[in-house]
Design an enzyme around this catalytic site. Sequence first.
Site, PDB file in Angstrom:
ATOM      1  N   CYS A  71       0.861  -1.185   0.000  1.00 43.33           N
ATOM      2  CA  CYS A  71       0.000   0.000   0.000  1.00 43.33           C
ATOM      3  C   CYS A  71       0.895   1.232   0.000  1.00 43.33           C
ATOM      4  O   CYS A  71       1.833   1.317   0.790  1.00 43.33           O
ATOM      5  CB  CYS A  71      -0.882  -0.014   1.232  1.00 43.33           C
ATOM      6  SG  CYS A  71      -1.730   1.528   1.514  1.00 43.33           S
ATOM      7  N   CYS A  80      -2.058   0.137   9.053  1.00 43.26           N
ATOM      8  CA  CYS A  80      -1.236  -1.080   8.977  1.00 43.26           C
ATOM      9  C   CYS A  80       0.187  -0.782   9.421  1.00 43.26           C
ATOM     10  O   CYS A  80       1.044  -0.466   8.598  1.00 43.26           O
ATOM     11  CB  CYS A  80      -1.248  -1.612   7.551  1.00 43.26           C
ATOM     12  SG  CYS A  80      -2.886  -2.086   7.025  1.00 43.26           S
ATOM     13  N   CYS A 163      -7.834   0.820  -0.102  1.00 43.51           N
ATOM     14  CA  CYS A 163      -7.245   0.282   1.121  1.00 43.51           C
ATOM     15  C   CYS A 163      -7.118  -1.229   0.970  1.00 43.51           C
ATOM     16  O   CYS A 163      -8.086  -1.918   0.692  1.00 43.51           O
ATOM     17  CB  CYS A 163      -8.110   0.624   2.321  1.00 43.51           C
ATOM     18  SG  CYS A 163      -7.591  -0.229   3.804  1.00 43.51           S
ATOM     19  N   GLN A 291     -17.778  -8.429  14.665  1.00 40.26           N
ATOM     20  CA  GLN A 291     -16.367  -8.734  14.407  1.00 40.26           C
ATOM     21  C   GLN A 291     -16.001  -8.296  12.989  1.00 40.26           C
ATOM     22  O   GLN A 291     -16.773  -8.544  12.069  1.00 40.26           O
ATOM     23  CB  GLN A 291     -16.130 -10.237  14.541  1.00 40.26           C
ATOM     24  CG  GLN A 291     -16.319 -10.758  15.948  1.00 40.26           C
ATOM     25  CD  GLN A 291     -15.100 -10.528  16.821  1.00 40.26           C
ATOM     26  OE1 GLN A 291     -14.106  -9.961  16.381  1.00 40.26           O
ATOM     27  NE2 GLN A 291     -15.195 -10.941  18.061  1.00 40.26           N
ATOM     28  N   TYR A 320     -18.899 -11.485  28.785  1.00 33.08           N
ATOM     29  CA  TYR A 320     -18.524 -10.442  27.819  1.00 33.08           C
ATOM     30  C   TYR A 320     -19.048 -10.878  26.443  1.00 33.08           C
ATOM     31  O   TYR A 320     -18.294 -11.048  25.494  1.00 33.08           O
ATOM     32  CB  TYR A 320     -17.012 -10.234  27.756  1.00 33.08           C
ATOM     33  CG  TYR A 320     -16.338  -9.995  29.091  1.00 33.08           C
ATOM     34  CD1 TYR A 320     -16.187  -8.693  29.578  1.00 33.08           C
ATOM     35  CD2 TYR A 320     -15.854 -11.054  29.850  1.00 33.08           C
ATOM     36  CE1 TYR A 320     -15.557  -8.468  30.798  1.00 33.08           C
ATOM     37  CE2 TYR A 320     -15.224 -10.834  31.072  1.00 33.08           C
ATOM     38  CZ  TYR A 320     -15.077  -9.541  31.537  1.00 33.08           C
ATOM     39  OH  TYR A 320     -14.451  -9.324  32.739  1.00 33.08           O
ATOM     40  N   GLU A 341     -23.422  -9.266  29.182  1.00 26.71           N
ATOM     41  CA  GLU A 341     -22.819  -8.172  28.413  1.00 26.71           C
ATOM     42  C   GLU A 341     -23.253  -6.840  29.009  1.00 26.71           C
ATOM     43  O   GLU A 341     -24.394  -6.683  29.431  1.00 26.71           O
ATOM     44  CB  GLU A 341     -23.269  -8.299  26.940  1.00 26.71           C
ATOM     45  CG  GLU A 341     -23.108  -7.072  26.088  1.00 26.71           C
ATOM     46  CD  GLU A 341     -21.669  -6.587  25.937  1.00 26.71           C
ATOM     47  OE1 GLU A 341     -20.756  -7.411  25.736  1.00 26.71           O
ATOM     48  OE2 GLU A 341     -21.477  -5.360  26.019  1.00 26.71           O
ATOM     49  N   ASP A 392     -14.505 -13.527  27.014  1.00 27.24           N
ATOM     50  CA  ASP A 392     -13.932 -12.809  25.863  1.00 27.24           C
ATOM     51  C   ASP A 392     -13.892 -11.320  26.212  1.00 27.24           C
ATOM     52  O   ASP A 392     -14.628 -10.516  25.651  1.00 27.24           O
ATOM     53  CB  ASP A 392     -14.823 -13.055  24.626  1.00 27.24           C
ATOM     54  CG  ASP A 392     -14.254 -12.425  23.360  1.00 27.24           C
ATOM     55  OD1 ASP A 392     -13.120 -11.907  23.400  1.00 27.24           O
ATOM     56  OD2 ASP A 392     -14.948 -12.455  22.325  1.00 27.24           O
ATOM     57  N   CYS A 419      -7.857 -10.548  23.560  1.00 24.02           N
ATOM     58  CA  CYS A 419      -7.334  -9.664  22.514  1.00 24.02           C
ATOM     59  C   CYS A 419      -6.107  -8.920  23.015  1.00 24.02           C
ATOM     60  O   CYS A 419      -5.603  -8.038  22.342  1.00 24.02           O
ATOM     61  CB  CYS A 419      -8.420  -8.700  22.028  1.00 24.02           C
ATOM     62  SG  CYS A 419      -9.149  -7.722  23.333  1.00 24.02           S
TER      63      CYS A 419
HETATM   64  N1  SAH Z   1     -17.763 -12.149  22.506  1.00 24.96           N
HETATM   65  C1  SAH Z   1     -18.203 -11.062  21.675  1.00 24.96           C
HETATM   66  C2  SAH Z   1     -17.707  -9.672  22.116  1.00 24.96           C
HETATM   67  C3  SAH Z   1     -16.378  -9.571  22.756  1.00 24.96           C
HETATM   68  S1  SAH Z   1     -15.802  -7.919  22.877  1.00 24.96           S
HETATM   69  C4  SAH Z   1     -17.839 -11.326  20.246  1.00 24.96           C
HETATM   70  O1  SAH Z   1     -17.046 -12.219  19.952  1.00 24.96           O
HETATM   71  O2  SAH Z   1     -18.374 -10.668  19.362  1.00 24.96           O
HETATM   72  C5  SAH Z   1     -15.890  -7.621  24.609  1.00 24.96           C
HETATM   73  C6  SAH Z   1     -17.268  -7.251  25.089  1.00 24.96           C
HETATM   74  O3  SAH Z   1     -17.225  -7.049  26.494  1.00 24.96           O
HETATM   75  C7  SAH Z   1     -17.822  -5.941  24.523  1.00 24.96           C
HETATM   76  O4  SAH Z   1     -19.066  -6.211  23.924  1.00 24.96           O
HETATM   77  C8  SAH Z   1     -17.973  -5.030  25.756  1.00 24.96           C
HETATM   78  O5  SAH Z   1     -19.102  -4.185  25.675  1.00 24.96           O
HETATM   79  C9  SAH Z   1     -18.156  -6.036  26.857  1.00 24.96           C
HETATM   80  N2  SAH Z   1     -17.810  -5.615  28.228  1.00 24.96           N
HETATM   81  C10 SAH Z   1     -16.862  -4.747  28.633  1.00 24.96           C
HETATM   82  N3  SAH Z   1     -16.783  -4.719  29.975  1.00 24.96           N
HETATM   83  C11 SAH Z   1     -17.707  -5.593  30.448  1.00 24.96           C
HETATM   84  C12 SAH Z   1     -18.085  -6.010  31.768  1.00 24.96           C
HETATM   85  N4  SAH Z   1     -17.495  -5.534  32.837  1.00 24.96           N
HETATM   86  N5  SAH Z   1     -19.059  -6.929  31.862  1.00 24.96           N
HETATM   87  C13 SAH Z   1     -19.671  -7.449  30.760  1.00 24.96           C
HETATM   88  N6  SAH Z   1     -19.341  -7.078  29.506  1.00 24.96           N
HETATM   89  C14 SAH Z   1     -18.368  -6.173  29.348  1.00 24.96           C
END
Ligand code: SAH
Length: 465
Positions: A71, A80, A163, A291, A320, A341, A392, A419
Site C-alpha cells: 500500500c 497497517c 485500502c 467482528q 462479555y 454483556e 472474551d 485480545c
Molecule cells: N464475545 C463477543 C464480544 C467480545 S468484545 C464477540 O465475539 O463478538 C468484549 C465485550 O465485552 C464488549 O461487547 C464489551 O461491551 C463487553 N464488556 C466490557 N466490559 C464488560 C463487563 N465488565 N461486563 C460485561 N461485559 C463487558
Amino acid sequence: MEKNDVVTVKIEDITEDGSGIGHINGLAVFVKDTIPGDEAEIKIIKSKKHYAFGKIVKLIEESPDRVEPSCEVSRSCGGCTIMQLAYAAQLEYKKNKVINCIARLGGIPENEVRQKCEGIDGMDVPFDYRNKMQFPVGKDKYGKPVIGFYAGRTHSIVPVSDCRIGHPVNAEIITSVREYMIKHKTEPYDEVSGRGLVRHILTRVGFHTNQLLVTFVINGMDWDGAKDLVKPLQKAAQKYGLSLVSVSLNINMDKTNRILGNKCITVFGDNHIEETIGNVKFNISPLSFFQVNPVQTEKLYKKVLEYSALTGSEKVWDLYSGIGTISLFLAREAEHVYGVEIISDAVSNAKENAVENKIVNADFFEGAAEEILPELYNENKEKYMADIVVVDPPRKGCDEKLLATIAEMQPERMVYVSCDPATLGRDIAYLKLKGFEVEKWKAVDMFPHTCHVETVVLMSRVEGK
Ligand code: SAH
C-alpha cells in the site's frame, strides 16, 4: 546518548504501533520505519533517562523479513503499522508475543508454553479482510473534498482510494462520492469550525451474503446526495458481485471526535444487512458491533467450540458476550447458554439474533459480568452452575472478582478468548492460583498488518484444588 547523536543500532523487536526497538549500551531506542533484523544508522531525536527515540538516517543492512508494503500510504496512514514485515514473520512475531506474555506474566516455564501451543492461524490471503470501513471526509488545501484515513495519531486526512485490508468495492464508492461532492459543491465537514455537511462514509459488507451497506455520517438532518448516489453505488456493488441492500444517513451534529451519532435514517432498502458465521445468521445495522474479520472470526469460534468439547448436556456461561456471537455459536451443541454483556443495545441484538435463529436455549443478561455472575450464582447455585465458562473480555482483561466467582463455580473447563496477551498472562497467573491449568492454546490472526493478536486458551480445573 544525546540528541542529534548519530549511532548504529540492530533492531530486535517491534512496538505495538510498529516502531522498531534496539538497544544501545543497554538503553532501549525506538526507531520508526524499522523492523527486527534491520541494522540502521540513526539520529537520536529525543533522549530520556531510560529510553530514546531515533530517526532512520540510512539502512545499513535490511532485515531478511523486510518487504515492500503493498500500500502506497502505509507509512503515513495509521492503520497497517507492520506492513513492511513479511506476513510469515508477522505471524511468528505475534505468536512469540503471546508465548512471552503467558510465560512471563502467567508464570509458566517457556518450554511448557511452547509445548501447549497449537500455533497461530494466519490468513491464506491477508488482504481485503475487513468487512467494515470508516472513511473521514474533509478538504484538501485547495478546498476540494478529500476522503481517506487519518494519518497516524493526527486528524489530517491521507487520501486513500484503495485500502488493501478492506473490500475492493470501497475504492469505487469513494470515487463516486468524491465526484458527486465536487459536481454538486457539497461541503465536506470541517473539524475546526464545525461547519460543512459530510463527515464520514461507513461501509459494511456481508462476506457470506454479498450484501453491502453504506452510511453517510452528516452534520445536518438531510442530504440529497445519499439518494442520488444509490445508482452509482449499485453499479459499484454489482461490479464486485455484491448487492446494495441498505443506504442510510447517520446524524452527528456534535463537535466531537466520535464518528457516529445515535440517529440513523434509511434512505434506500433495509436498515441492516445480514451476515452468517457458521450456521448462525446475524443482522448488522450501521451502529451494531460486529467482528470485522469474518473469515478469521469463524476460525476463532470453531476453536472455542472445539475447546469447549460440548456433548449437548452442558451449561455454558459466555461472559462479555457482545451481540451473542459466541453464545449462539455454542448454543446448538449445549444444553443451555447464558451470556452476560454490559452494553444494553448489544444485549438486545443478542436476544434478537437468538430469536432470528430459533435458538431457545440461550439467555442474555445485561450488566457488568463481575456483578451479574456472583449475584445470580448466589441466588440459585443449581440453576446457574457452569460446566464450561467462556470469557472474551476487552483489552483490560477480566475483573478479579469475576475470576474468583468462576473459580467458586468449579467449571470443568474454561475457554479464555483474549485480545491482549498481557492481560491474558496476568489472568492466567490468578487462575492458576485458583486451581486451573493451561491445557493448550492457539493464536488467531484477526488483524493482519497490525500488531493485534487474538488468543484462545483452554484451561481445565485440577481436581482436589
Ligand atoms: N464475545 C463477543 C464480544 C467480545 S468484545 C464477540 O465475539 O463478538 C468484549 C465485550 O465485552 C464488549 O461487547 C464489551 O461491551 C463487553 N464488556 C466490557 N466490559 C464488560 C463487563 N465488565 N461486563 C460485561 N461485559 C463487558
